[in-house]
Design a protein around this motif. Structure first.
Motif, short mmCIF file in Angstrom:
data_model
loop_
_atom_site.label_atom_id
_atom_site.label_comp_id
_atom_site.label_asym_id
_atom_site.label_seq_id
_atom_site.Cartn_x
_atom_site.Cartn_y
_atom_site.Cartn_z
N MET A 7 0.84 -1.20 0.00
CA MET A 7 0.00 0.00 0.00
C MET A 7 0.88 1.26 0.00
N ASP A 8 1.92 1.25 0.81
CA ASP A 8 2.84 2.39 0.85
C ASP A 8 3.49 2.61 -0.52
N ALA A 9 3.87 1.54 -1.19
CA ALA A 9 4.48 1.64 -2.51
C ALA A 9 3.48 2.19 -3.53
N ALA A 10 2.25 1.74 -3.45
CA ALA A 10 1.21 2.23 -4.37
C ALA A 10 0.95 3.71 -4.14
N ILE A 11 0.89 4.12 -2.88
CA ILE A 11 0.68 5.53 -2.56
C ILE A 11 1.85 6.36 -3.06
N ASP A 12 3.06 5.87 -2.86
CA ASP A 12 4.26 6.58 -3.31
C ASP A 12 4.27 6.71 -4.84
N ASN A 13 3.92 5.64 -5.53
CA ASN A 13 3.85 5.69 -7.00
C ASN A 13 2.81 6.69 -7.47
N HIS A 14 1.66 6.71 -6.80
CA HIS A 14 0.60 7.65 -7.16
C HIS A 14 1.06 9.10 -6.91
N ALA A 15 1.71 9.32 -5.80
CA ALA A 15 2.21 10.66 -5.48
C ALA A 15 3.24 11.11 -6.52
N GLN A 16 4.12 10.22 -6.91
CA GLN A 16 5.13 10.54 -7.93
C GLN A 16 4.46 10.87 -9.26
N SER A 17 3.42 10.13 -9.60
CA SER A 17 2.69 10.38 -10.83
C SER A 17 2.02 11.75 -10.80
N LEU A 18 1.42 12.11 -9.68
CA LEU A 18 0.79 13.42 -9.53
C LEU A 18 1.81 14.54 -9.64
N LEU A 19 2.99 14.33 -9.09
CA LEU A 19 4.06 15.35 -9.19
C LEU A 19 4.50 15.52 -10.64
N ARG A 20 4.60 14.43 -11.39
CA ARG A 20 4.98 14.54 -12.81
C ARG A 20 3.92 15.29 -13.59
N ILE A 21 2.65 15.00 -13.30
CA ILE A 21 1.55 15.70 -13.97
C ILE A 21 1.59 17.20 -13.64
N ALA A 22 1.79 17.52 -12.39
CA ALA A 22 1.85 18.93 -11.97
C ALA A 22 3.03 19.63 -12.63
N ASP A 23 4.16 18.97 -12.71
CA ASP A 23 5.33 19.56 -13.37
C ASP A 23 5.06 19.80 -14.85
N ARG A 24 4.42 18.84 -15.51
CA ARG A 24 4.11 18.99 -16.94
C ARG A 24 3.12 20.13 -17.14
N TRP A 25 2.10 20.22 -16.29
CA TRP A 25 1.11 21.28 -16.40
C TRP A 25 1.78 22.64 -16.23
N GLU A 26 2.66 22.74 -15.27
CA GLU A 26 3.39 24.00 -15.07
C GLU A 26 4.23 24.33 -16.30
N GLY A 27 4.85 23.32 -16.89
CA GLY A 27 5.63 23.53 -18.10
C GLY A 27 4.77 23.99 -19.26
N LEU A 28 3.60 23.40 -19.41
CA LEU A 28 2.69 23.79 -20.49
C LEU A 28 2.23 25.23 -20.31
N ALA A 29 1.93 25.60 -19.09
CA ALA A 29 1.43 26.95 -18.80
C ALA A 29 2.49 28.02 -19.02
N SER A 30 3.75 27.65 -18.88
CA SER A 30 4.81 28.66 -18.96
C SER A 30 5.55 28.68 -20.30
N MET A 31 5.34 27.68 -21.14
CA MET A 31 6.06 27.67 -22.42
C MET A 31 5.46 28.70 -23.37
N PRO A 32 6.21 29.14 -24.36
CA PRO A 32 5.65 30.08 -25.35
C PRO A 32 4.40 29.49 -25.99
N TYR A 33 3.42 30.36 -26.22
CA TYR A 33 2.11 29.93 -26.71
C TYR A 33 2.22 29.12 -28.00
N ARG A 34 2.99 29.59 -28.95
CA ARG A 34 3.13 28.88 -30.24
C ARG A 34 3.70 27.48 -30.04
#
Length: 103
Positions: A7-34
């Motif tokens: 269960m701890d491993a599953a929670i850790d994997n899920h948390a890591q996945s959420l962090l990757r998604i948040a990082d990607r979203w931040e990257g999308l929001a900050s990259m040049p529009y084009r």
């Protein structure tokens, strides 16, 4: 103990996945529009919006023509809500940008 460890491993994997998604979203929001418009995320979002409105302009109902997916706001770029986008034919999109609105 084994179940807890799994269960701890599953929670850790899920948390890591959420962090990757948040990082990607931040990257999308900050990259040049084009550049953003070339991403798979935008292509998927654009396609979903076109499908949602039946591949027709939301102003004049034209179909079978070039359609643009117009951002009504850039506040959630990379995570646009359906209401953040409007499908416009090329003519209506041009009128919008020339006048600031479509009658």
């Amino acid at each position: 103990p084994v179940a807890s460890s799994a269960m701890d491993a599953a929670i850790d994997n899920h948390a890591q996945s959420l962090l990757r998604i948040a990082d990607r979203w931040e990257g999308l929001a900050s990259m040049p529009y084009r550049e953003y418009l070339k991403t798979p995320e935008w292509n998927d979002r654009r396609k979903r919006k076109l499908e949602a409105v039946g591949y027709a302009c939301q102003v004049c109902n034209a179909s079978g023509v070039q359609l643009d997916v117009h951002h009504r706001t850039y506040a959630r770029r990379g995570g646009e809500l359906d209401d953040d986008l409007t499908v416009l034919c090329h003519d209506c999109h041009g009128i919008f940008h020339a006048a600031g609105k479509v009658k």
